[in-house]
Design a protein around this motif. Structure first.
Motif, short mmCIF file in Angstrom:
data_model
loop_
_atom_site.label_atom_id
_atom_site.label_comp_id
_atom_site.label_asym_id
_atom_site.label_seq_id
_atom_site.Cartn_x
_atom_site.Cartn_y
_atom_site.Cartn_z
N LEU A 36 0.83 -1.20 0.00
CA LEU A 36 0.00 0.00 0.00
C LEU A 36 0.87 1.26 0.00
O LEU A 36 0.61 2.20 -0.75
CB LEU A 36 -0.94 0.00 1.21
CG LEU A 36 -1.87 1.20 1.34
CD1 LEU A 36 -2.78 1.31 0.13
CD2 LEU A 36 -2.68 1.09 2.61
N GLN A 37 1.92 1.27 0.81
CA GLN A 37 2.82 2.42 0.86
C GLN A 37 3.50 2.63 -0.49
O GLN A 37 3.65 3.75 -0.95
CB GLN A 37 3.86 2.24 1.96
CG GLN A 37 3.30 2.36 3.35
CD GLN A 37 4.30 1.98 4.42
OE1 GLN A 37 5.28 1.28 4.15
NE2 GLN A 37 4.06 2.42 5.64
N ALA A 41 3.11 5.91 -2.90
CA ALA A 41 4.28 6.65 -3.37
C ALA A 41 4.29 6.74 -4.89
O ALA A 41 4.57 7.80 -5.46
CB ALA A 41 5.56 6.00 -2.86
N LEU A 42 3.97 5.65 -5.55
CA LEU A 42 3.91 5.64 -7.01
C LEU A 42 2.82 6.58 -7.51
O LEU A 42 3.02 7.33 -8.47
CB LEU A 42 3.67 4.22 -7.54
CG LEU A 42 3.57 4.06 -9.05
CD1 LEU A 42 4.87 4.51 -9.71
CD2 LEU A 42 3.24 2.62 -9.40
N SER A 43 1.69 6.57 -6.85
CA SER A 43 0.59 7.44 -7.23
C SER A 43 0.98 8.91 -7.12
O SER A 43 0.68 9.72 -8.00
CB SER A 43 -0.62 7.16 -6.34
OG SER A 43 -1.66 8.06 -6.61
N LYS A 44 1.71 9.26 -6.05
CA LYS A 44 2.17 10.63 -5.88
C LYS A 44 3.15 11.02 -6.98
O LYS A 44 3.12 12.14 -7.49
CB LYS A 44 2.81 10.82 -4.50
CG LYS A 44 1.81 10.84 -3.38
CD LYS A 44 2.50 11.02 -2.05
CE LYS A 44 1.49 10.98 -0.91
NZ LYS A 44 2.14 11.16 0.39
N ARG A 45 4.03 10.11 -7.35
CA ARG A 45 4.99 10.39 -8.41
C ARG A 45 4.30 10.58 -9.75
O ARG A 45 4.63 11.48 -10.52
CB ARG A 45 6.02 9.27 -8.51
CG ARG A 45 7.00 9.27 -7.37
CD ARG A 45 8.04 8.19 -7.52
NE ARG A 45 8.91 8.19 -6.36
CZ ARG A 45 9.44 7.11 -5.84
NH1 ARG A 45 9.21 5.94 -6.38
NH2 ARG A 45 10.22 7.19 -4.77
N ALA A 48 2.67 13.93 -9.76
CA ALA A 48 3.66 15.00 -9.94
C ALA A 48 4.08 15.11 -11.40
O ALA A 48 4.21 16.22 -11.93
CB ALA A 48 4.88 14.74 -9.05
N VAL A 49 4.27 13.98 -12.06
CA VAL A 49 4.66 14.00 -13.48
C VAL A 49 3.53 14.58 -14.32
O VAL A 49 3.77 15.43 -15.19
CB VAL A 49 5.03 12.57 -13.97
CG1 VAL A 49 5.12 12.52 -15.49
CG2 VAL A 49 6.33 12.13 -13.33
N LEU A 50 2.31 14.18 -14.05
CA LEU A 50 1.18 14.71 -14.81
C LEU A 50 1.01 16.20 -14.58
O LEU A 50 0.72 16.95 -15.51
CB LEU A 50 -0.11 13.96 -14.44
CG LEU A 50 -0.19 12.51 -14.88
CD1 LEU A 50 -1.47 11.86 -14.36
CD2 LEU A 50 -0.09 12.39 -16.39
#
Length: 102
Positions: A36-37, A41-45, A48-50
């Protein structure tokens, strides 16, 4: 005594140690938490890229209350990664106008 082929066909009925079972549960919970963590973290990255390469993201503005119960305006500009807190809507408007003057 059983032959090797009988042992393979017979379901395993050995007793499971309760301590090892709780350890397995803890390990599974830890693994799920770690997954889940990593997903967060991947979702936040990805976000940020989008935000960086997508269309220009709009600033976010919302109201909250401070500890004294006063209304407080909070703003966040994802383009510059800046945030601020203001006491009035007029101050928010000035901050937003400054964003476009840069």
């Amino acid at each position: 005594m059983r032959s090797p082929s009988e042992s393979l066909n017979q379901p395993c009925l050995d007793l499971i140690d309760i301590d090892s079972l709780s350890s397995l549960d803890s390990l599974e919970r830890l693994t799920t938490k770690t997954r889940l963590q990593k997903m967060q973290a991947l979702s936040k990255r990805i976000e940020a890229v989008l935000n960086r390469f997508g269309s220009e993201p709009e600033p976010r503005v919302w109201q909250t209350g401070d500890r004294a119960g006063n209304i407080v305006w909070r703003v966040y500009d994802p383009t510059s990664n800046r945030s601020a807190t203001f006491a009035s809507e007029a101050e928010v408007r000035v901050w937003l106008e400054e964003r476009y003057r840069l």
